[in-house]
Structures are given as structure tokens and as C-alpha cells.
Design an enzyme around this catalytic site. Structure first.
Site, PDB file in Angstrom:
ATOM      1  N   SER A 424       5.852  12.303  14.067  1.00 33.11           N
ATOM      2  CA  SER A 424       5.341  11.136  13.989  1.00 33.11           C
ATOM      3  C   SER A 424       5.485  10.391  15.196  1.00 33.11           C
ATOM      4  O   SER A 424       4.960   9.184  15.399  1.00 33.11           O
ATOM      5  CB  SER A 424       5.770  10.317  12.818  1.00 33.11           C
ATOM      6  OG  SER A 424       7.251  10.452  12.947  1.00 33.11           O
ATOM      7  N   HIS A 445      -0.534  14.391  11.499  1.00 29.83           N
ATOM      8  CA  HIS A 445       0.583  13.440  10.943  1.00 29.83           C
ATOM      9  C   HIS A 445       0.034  13.004   9.328  1.00 29.83           C
ATOM     10  O   HIS A 445      -0.868  12.292   9.298  1.00 29.83           O
ATOM     11  CB  HIS A 445       0.617  12.395  11.968  1.00 29.83           C
ATOM     12  CG  HIS A 445       1.612  11.587  11.422  1.00 29.83           C
ATOM     13  ND1 HIS A 445       1.501   9.949  11.844  1.00 29.83           N
ATOM     14  CD2 HIS A 445       2.757  11.567  10.851  1.00 29.83           C
ATOM     15  CE1 HIS A 445       2.480   9.274  11.340  1.00 29.83           C
ATOM     16  NE2 HIS A 445       3.173  10.206  10.771  1.00 29.83           N
ATOM     17  N   GLU A 457      -3.499  11.603  10.104  1.00 30.92           N
ATOM     18  CA  GLU A 457      -3.999  11.224  11.611  1.00 30.92           C
ATOM     19  C   GLU A 457      -4.001  12.837  12.284  1.00 30.92           C
ATOM     20  O   GLU A 457      -2.994  13.517  11.971  1.00 30.92           O
ATOM     21  CB  GLU A 457      -2.837  10.536  12.367  1.00 30.92           C
ATOM     22  CG  GLU A 457      -3.080   9.066  11.957  1.00 30.92           C
ATOM     23  CD  GLU A 457      -1.846   8.391  12.442  1.00 30.92           C
ATOM     24  OE1 GLU A 457      -0.878   8.700  12.695  1.00 30.92           O
ATOM     25  OE2 GLU A 457      -2.232   7.127  13.261  1.00 30.92           O
ATOM     26  N   ASN A 495       1.550   3.788  12.997  1.00 25.68           N
ATOM     27  CA  ASN A 495       2.759   3.382  13.473  1.00 25.68           C
ATOM     28  C   ASN A 495       2.669   2.259  14.684  1.00 25.68           C
ATOM     29  O   ASN A 495       3.451   1.477  14.618  1.00 25.68           O
ATOM     30  CB  ASN A 495       3.751   4.426  13.896  1.00 25.68           C
ATOM     31  CG  ASN A 495       4.155   5.255  12.504  1.00 25.68           C
ATOM     32  OD1 ASN A 495       4.067   4.990  11.491  1.00 25.68           O
ATOM     33  ND2 ASN A 495       4.656   6.481  12.882  1.00 25.68           N
TER      34      ASN A 495
END
Ligand code: T1G
Length: 702
Positions: A424, A445, A457, A495
Site C-alpha cells: 500500500s 492493492h 487498485e 490513500n
């Protein structure tokens, strides 16, 4: 080309619906006209004692009304007319002088199920592709062709509301258990059984159906007091789940209740009126845009290599989640590897729990459960990796560790195997520097918990080939994920835009606003959970690590809120540690832990006004999202919005962060950010993308 083919077979009019110019059957105005003309002709056809209707599509019955049609509606009156036309057609089917039987294989949704409900008898195949439901509320609508009137009368109000208010789609077996379907058959004999039923009905036989909703249904639905109780509870449940942000479920509830109270005819009229109003709301427009965007997303990235064997390195929480989800969704052979057998055993148990949960919720049968369990194996060596098509690593978040695993995997797997990292925070390009075959290295991800979070992702490294991207995206979809391809930059997409949002919540907490108040405001705004709860769910150590990487990459704009480090230092990692900002006991959240305030040295004193809290927390995310779109982190605003919706539940009725910028207007967002920058600091300075849009009156969706 006509959509309906009609042939007489042994006294039965066999009607086949097949829109040859459309991938699925939909009920458009033209199809409605054809149905009306065909049924008019069949009523007078002496050679037809009954009608049997099938789909000409291989695995799709009827996908509902033509969504493309009602997005063009410009007024509530027009939409109401469309619904009323559907009522007229289906009332003709329901009152048809000869029995009408449907043989259902494939998706039977929305108007498709409403059509089937108007028929005398329903036969369906017991096949994973055969799903039945009324998903209209997912589009901000209500069942507009009589579903809200006929389904409660068939299976009882409570069971019907359970499907209508959640826009649920049921597998054929469940639909049969509920009484929506009269017979469940293997696909090979659907036609024969359906024709036999039509013949029997033509001869005067009538099915004996159980009382709608059983005895309890009779008690509750059958009298005004019981019904009032059912509807009051349903209304409370809807408001609790939607926060009042979605009008469709409440309107659907009203249509069902009104029809039960005043009869089908009045119910249909009320249904058409309510449908008309909903069809032109902004919420419905947004939800329909999301449907088309996710549908288009499925088409991107071309044809991929088939993954027959998946191997996973790292049998911890994420690795086991990936393994269990891959087996449950894709039915693929999975082999897990970790450094010692106790770890492997723990991972296998965790993976199996995902299958156990599916069995418990009757999503799979005992036979399927046994078959799927046999697909998962494990080892403390790379034995079995020689047949891997895809390897996903979910080991410790450290570059050297991941590069070592990559070297070992390349040595143990065939040339064509794809190596995917579940990292990540670490750039894929950096991991791939250790690769012999960097073109086969990619990021996949997943979000925690893997079995429940719908987004994936996919991150290509600098030397990843398009074929590798297609393989990762295609397999992610087989796992039931909505996959977006994102750029190999720190934080990727989710994120990256969550970090400022969480940081700002931390700053506001330090200014004396109560934890519950921050979370309550964001839930009221439309998020499924507030930012503080999300921090506890994700894990404060994970959040701290991710925000540290983003701070290093993007500077003080993304400096982590000090609260994270203070709680991590005290071992308050969130739900997984039994304490974070909130306390947890027996897996349940038990309220805010007052010790958290003491730890961060603040006591809630009211602090910032709600309007400012909302503005700061939301606009900081919009600003970062616009900046990231400008850097090409996602391939389009559409992908960015879908990512935010599926990644952390950005309110669907707002369409996504970029659509929300368009709704607010870039000029207003820039002005508000500038005011916040003056008051709260540079981190709010509007990004160049927004400033440029404000100058040009531009939009992300022109
Ligand atoms: N209308 C128009 N187009 C539709 C459609 C629909 N109902 N359903 C699918 N498509 C298109 C889709 O845009 C794509 O087009 C192609 O079909 C293949 O779709 C009166 C008012 C049926 C489970 O909400 O859930 O009935 O991009 O890639 O993966 O009360 O499509 O190829 O040109 O998704 O095999 C209610 C929506 C409507 C069902 C098939 N029905 N569709 O999945 O194919 S409202 C729905 C789906 C209604 C009534 C109310 C799925 C599917 P293109 P796909 P798939």
C-alpha cells in the site's frame, strides 16, 4: 429486427425475446409496443391455448427497463407516463385470457422481474447466472411497473420490502424458497418444464401457492395494525440506513403501503406518480451515472491471460483474505506459502472462514463449500508454484523483504507468471528493480477486509506491460472487485485522497471537537462511517505508516496529524487491538475511550462549528483529488470517482469527489479553500487544477 419471435408448438405460443442489437434484453418503448401487439394477436389466435415466454440470450432473461431511455426523460410527467405505460402492458399480461408462463434463465431484474410477476407461472433455472431482483433503488428509483404491488401479494409485505428497499438481487434458489419462482430446474430442461406447465395451465390446472409470507406474514400483513407495525419499522430502518439522503426507498415504501391499503389499481397510480418524481431527481441521475461508469469500467483493459492457479506468499490477515476471496469468487486453485507451517495453517483456517461464512449465509451450497475448500492448499516452501499463473505477495511492508520474495518467486514460477504486490506504500517500480522479468511485475492493492471491500487498485510499474495490467484487472474482476488502474505514486489513489481527510479530522479533534461529533457529522453528510471510526477500522499503525510515506513524498501539506503517533505509541491500534479512539469488546465497538482524549491532551469543548468541520474535512479531500487527477494518478475523473465510491464509501448520491467539485463549482471551491488557507494554514491552498478550472469555468465532466 423485431425483438419477439413467436411460434406455435403443440397448442402453446412460444414467444422468444431477443434484442439482437443489444447485449442484454431490456424493456424499451419499442419492446413494450411489440409486446402489446403480440399479446393482442395471441389473444385471438385459436391455435394458442397458452403462452410460454423465453429469452433468446444465452445467459440473460430481461435486465429491466431500458435505463438509456429514462435518463433522457426531462420531466416528472414524462417519467410518470413511462411508468403508466408499463402498468398498462403488464396489466394486460396479468389479465390475459390464456395462461402466460415464463422460463427464466439469467438475470431477471427490475422490469424483467415485474414482467414475470404479471405472468401466471414462473420457472427458473438453478444456475449462478439466474438472479432475480428489483434493484431500482440502486438507481434512485422504485419498481415502476407494478413490482411494489405484485411482489408483496405474492410473498408477503415483509419479504417484499426486504428486496425492494435494499434493491436486492436473489439467486434462483432463494427466489424459489421465497415463492417468487414456482419451479426450479436445471437449465437443460427449462424449456420442457415451462412448456409442460403452460399445457397444464391451459388444461385448467392451477398452482397451489403457500400463504404469502407464511403464518407470521398473514398475521402481520393481513391486518391494518400488523401492517402499520411492519411499515413503521421498515421506515425507521430506511432512515437509519440512508440518513434521509436517498428518497427512493421511502417512496417505494409509500407505494407498497398505499397499494396494500387502497388496492392494486390505486397502488399503481401512486407508484407511477412517485416514479415520475424520482426519475428526475439529482440523486437518481448520479446513481445512474455510477451504473454506466462501472459498466464501462468493466470493458477497459482488453483481453487477459486466464489465471488457473493463484499462489500467495504471506498467509497473514491480507494473504488469507485474498486466498479465501479468490476461491469463493473465482473458484480458482489457490496455494498459500509462509515461512513456517503454523503460519500457513492459520492462514488456511482464515481463508476457510470466508467460505464458511458464505455457506452460513447460504451464498453457496454444502457441495460447493466442500469443492471450494479442496481448492485451497498451503506450504512452507515454494512447492506447487511451478504451475502458478499469478502470484500475489502480502508479506511484511518492507522493500527488501518484498524484493527477496520476488527473486524467490521468479525462480519458482514459469516465465509467463505475473508477480503482484499487495503493497500500500512501496512504489512497484522500486520492487521491480529486483526482477528478472519486470514486465510481469504489478501492484494489486486490496482493501481490508478483502472479502468485503469491493475496490482493487492495480498499479503498473515503469516496465509493466499492458498484458500484465489486463491479467491483473481481469483476475480482480473474477474476484468480484471493481478494479481501477492507478499511477505508481505514493499512496496510489485511495490513500492519497484519504490522508488529508483523516489528517484534518485529527486536527479538528485537537481543537476540542468530540470524536463522536466528528464521526456523526460525516455520517450525516453521507459517509458509511466517520473518519475517526475509519482510522480505528484501518488500524492506526497502518494509517500512521501511510501518512508518513505521503508526508515524505508531498511535503507539509500532508503532515500527519500528531494524534496518530500518540495513540500508536500507547498501543492503541484500533479495532484489531481492542482499543483506539474507541473501545472494543467481543468484536463490538463500545463507545469513545476517554483515555484517548487524555493521551492527546485535549478535552472536548465544542470547538469548531459543524459547518466549518464539514468544509475543512471535505474540501481538503476534494483539493487533493483534483491535484492527483491533474497528475494522472487515475486515468480519468470517472475512475477516480468510482474508486472513492467503492474504496471508502464516498456518498454515492454525491457522485464522487470530482463530480462533487463540479456540483459545487470550481470557483466556489477555490474561494472556500482560500478562506480556509488564511484561517487554518497553507495545507488548504487550492491546487493549480482547481484554480485553472475556476478561471476557465471548467468541469471534470464537461
Ligand atoms: N438498460 C439499458 N442497458 C443495460 C441495462 C438496462 N437495464 N442493463 C445492462 N445494460 C447494458 C450495459 O450498459 C452494457 O451496455 C451491457 O448492457 C452489458 O451490461 C420499470 C425502471 C443485467 C446483471 O438495474 O445489473 O427496470 O456498455 O456489462 O456484466 O421498474 O447489466 O455493452 O453498451 O453489466 O453481463 C433495473 C442493470 C432497471 C439491471 C448484466 N435493472 N444491469 O451484467 O453485462 S430500472 C437493473 C445489470 C427498471 C422498472 C425499472 C447488468 C446485468 P454496453 P453489463 P453483465
Amino acid at each position: 429486427m423485431p425483438a419477439l419471435r413467436c411460434e406455435l408448438q403443440d397448442g402453446i405460443a412460444v414467444v422468444t425475446l431477443d434484442l439482437t442489437d443489444h447485449p442484454v434484453n431490456v424493456i424499451s418503448r419499442a419492446v413494450k409496443d411489440e409486446f402489446n401487439a403480440t399479446f393482442e394477436r395471441l389473444a385471438a389466435e385459436p391455435g394458442a391455448q397458452a403462452v410460454a415466454l423465453f429469452s433468446g440470450k444465452p445467459d440473460n432473461f430481461i435486465a429491466g427497463a431500458d435505463i438509456e431511455e429514462f435518463v433522457k426523460l426531462s420531466s416528472a410527467a414524462e417519467a410518470e407516463r413511462l411508468s403508466a405505460d408499463g402498468h398498462e402492458m403488464l396489466s394486460r399480461v396479468a389479465a390475459f385470457p390464456k395462461p402466460v408462463v415464463v422460463g427464466i434463465h439469467g438475470a431477471c431484474l427490475g422490469g424483467g422481474l415485474e414482467f414475470a410477476l404479471a405472468c401466471a407461472y414462473r420457472v427458473a433455472t438453478d444456475h449462478p447466472k439466474t438472479q432475480l431482483g428489483l434493484p431500482e433503488v440502486q438507481l434512485g428509483l422504485l419498481p415502476g411497473a407494478g413490482g411494489g404491488q405484485r411482489l408483496p401479494r405474492l410473498i408477503g409485505a415483509r419479504a417484499a420490502l426486504d428486496i425492494i428497499l435494499a434493491g436486492k438481487v436473489e439467486r434462483a434458489r432463494k427466489a424459489f424458497q421465497l415463492g417468487i419462482v414456482d419451479e426450479l430446474v436445471p437449465p437443460a430442461i427449462l424449456r420442457d418444464i415451462t412448456l409442460a406447465a403452460a399445457k397444464k395451465l391451459a388444461g385448467g390446472w392451477r398452482p397451489r401457492r403457500k400463504r404469502p409470507g407464511g403464518f407470521v406474514g398473514w398475521v402481520l400483513d393481513g391486518n391494518p395494525l400488523g401492517r402499520m407495525l411492519v411499515f413503521r419499522m421498515a421506515r425507521q430502518q430506511v432512515l437509519k440506513q440512508t440518513g434521509g439522503n436517498y428518497p427512493a426507498p421511502l417512496a417505494a415504501l409509500e407505494a407498497v403501503e398505499y397499494g396494500l391499503r387502497h388496492g392494486i389499481a390505486e397502488g399503481l397510480k401512486r407508484e407511477a406518480q412517485l416514479f415520475g418524481r424520482l426519475a428526475v431527481t439529482d440523486v437518481s441521475r448520479k446513481l445512474v451515472q455510477i451504473f454506466f461508469a462501472t459498466t464501462q469500467l468493466k470493458k477497459d483493459y482488453g483481453v487477459a491471460d486466464e489465471v488457473k492457479r493463484l499462489c500467495i506468499v504471506g498467509a497473514g490477515f491480507m494473504g488469507a483474505g485474498i486466498a479465501g476471496t479468490a476461491v469463493a469468487q473465482a473458484g480458482v486453485d489457490v496455494r498459500m506459502k509462509d515461512s513456517d507451517l503454523p503460519r500457513v495453517a492459520k492462514g488456511l483456517i482464515a481463508a476457510r472462514e470466508i467460505l464458511d461464512d458464505r455457506l452460513k449465509r447460504r451464498r453457496i451450497t454444502k457441495y460447493e463449500h466442500t469443492r471450494l475448500i479442496a481448492l485451497v492448499s498451503g506450504s512452507d516452501s515454494y512447492a506447487g508454484f511451478g504451475r502458478a499463473d499469478l502470484v500475489i505477495e502480502a508479506v511484511f511492508e518492507d522493500l527488501q523483504v518484498k524484493q527477496q520474495v520476488l527473486r524467490e518467486v521468479e525462480a519458482a514460477t514459469p516465465e509467463h507468471a505475473v508477480f503482484a504486490s499487495n503493497t500500500s506504500t512501496i512504489p512497484i517500480t522500486r520492487i521491480a528493480e529486483a526482477a528478472q522479468r519486470p514486465e510481469r511485475v504489478i501492484g494489486m492493492h486490496f482493501f481490508s477486509p478483502v472479502a468485503r471491500m469491493p475496490l482493487l487498485e492495480v498499479i503498473p510499474g515503469a516496465r509493466t506491460t499492458p498484458g500484465t495490467v489486463s491479467t491483473a484487472v481481469a483476475f480482480g474482476r473474477r474476484m468480484g472487485k471493481t478494479a481501477i488502474v492507478v499511477k505508481d505514486t505514493p499512496g496510489f489513489w485511495i490513500n492519497r485522497i484519504l490522508a488529508p481527510y483523516m489528517n484534518e479530522a485529527g486536527h479538528i479533534l485537537l481543537e476540542g471537537v468530540a470524536i463522536e461529533e466528528i464521526d456523526r457529522l460525516m455520517v450525516q453528510w453521507g459517509f458509511p462511517v466517520g473518519p475517526i471510526t475509519l482510522l480505528d477500522e484501518v488500524g492506526l499503525d497502518v494509517a500512521q505508516k501511510a501518512s508518513g510515506v505521503l508526508h515524505a513524498a508531498f511535503g507539509d501539506r500532508l503532515v500527519p496529524a500528531p494524534v496518530f503517533a500518540l495513540l500508536v505509541k500507547d498501543g492503541r491500534l484500533g479495532r484489531k487491538a481492542g482499543k483506539g479512539f474507541y473501545k472494543y469488546a467481543n468484536g463490538k465497538k463500545r463507545g469513545v475511550d476517554p483515555a484517548a482524549y487524555a493521551l492527546v491532551g485535549v478535552h472536548p469543548n465544542g470547538g469548531v462549528r459543524p459547518a466549518e468541520i464539514l468544509q475543512r474535512v471535505v474540501l481538503t479531500m476534494l483539493n487533493e483529488a483534483a491535484r492527483a487527477v491533474g497528475e494522472g494518478v487515475v486515468r480519468s475523473p470517472r475512475d477516480g470517482d468510482i474508486g472513492a465510491l467503492f474504496g471508502f464509501g464516498f456518498p454515492p448520491f454525491r457522485g464522487g469527489p470530482l463530480r462533487h467539485v463540479d456540483d459545487l463549482g470550481a470557483a466556489r471551491v477555490v474561494a472556500d479553500l482560500e478562506r480556509l488557507a488564511d484561517r487554518c494554514g497553507e495545507r488548504f491552498s487550492p491546487c493549480e487544477v482547481l484554480q485553472d478550472q475556476a478561471r476557465r469555468h471548467g468541469k471534470f465532466y464537461p
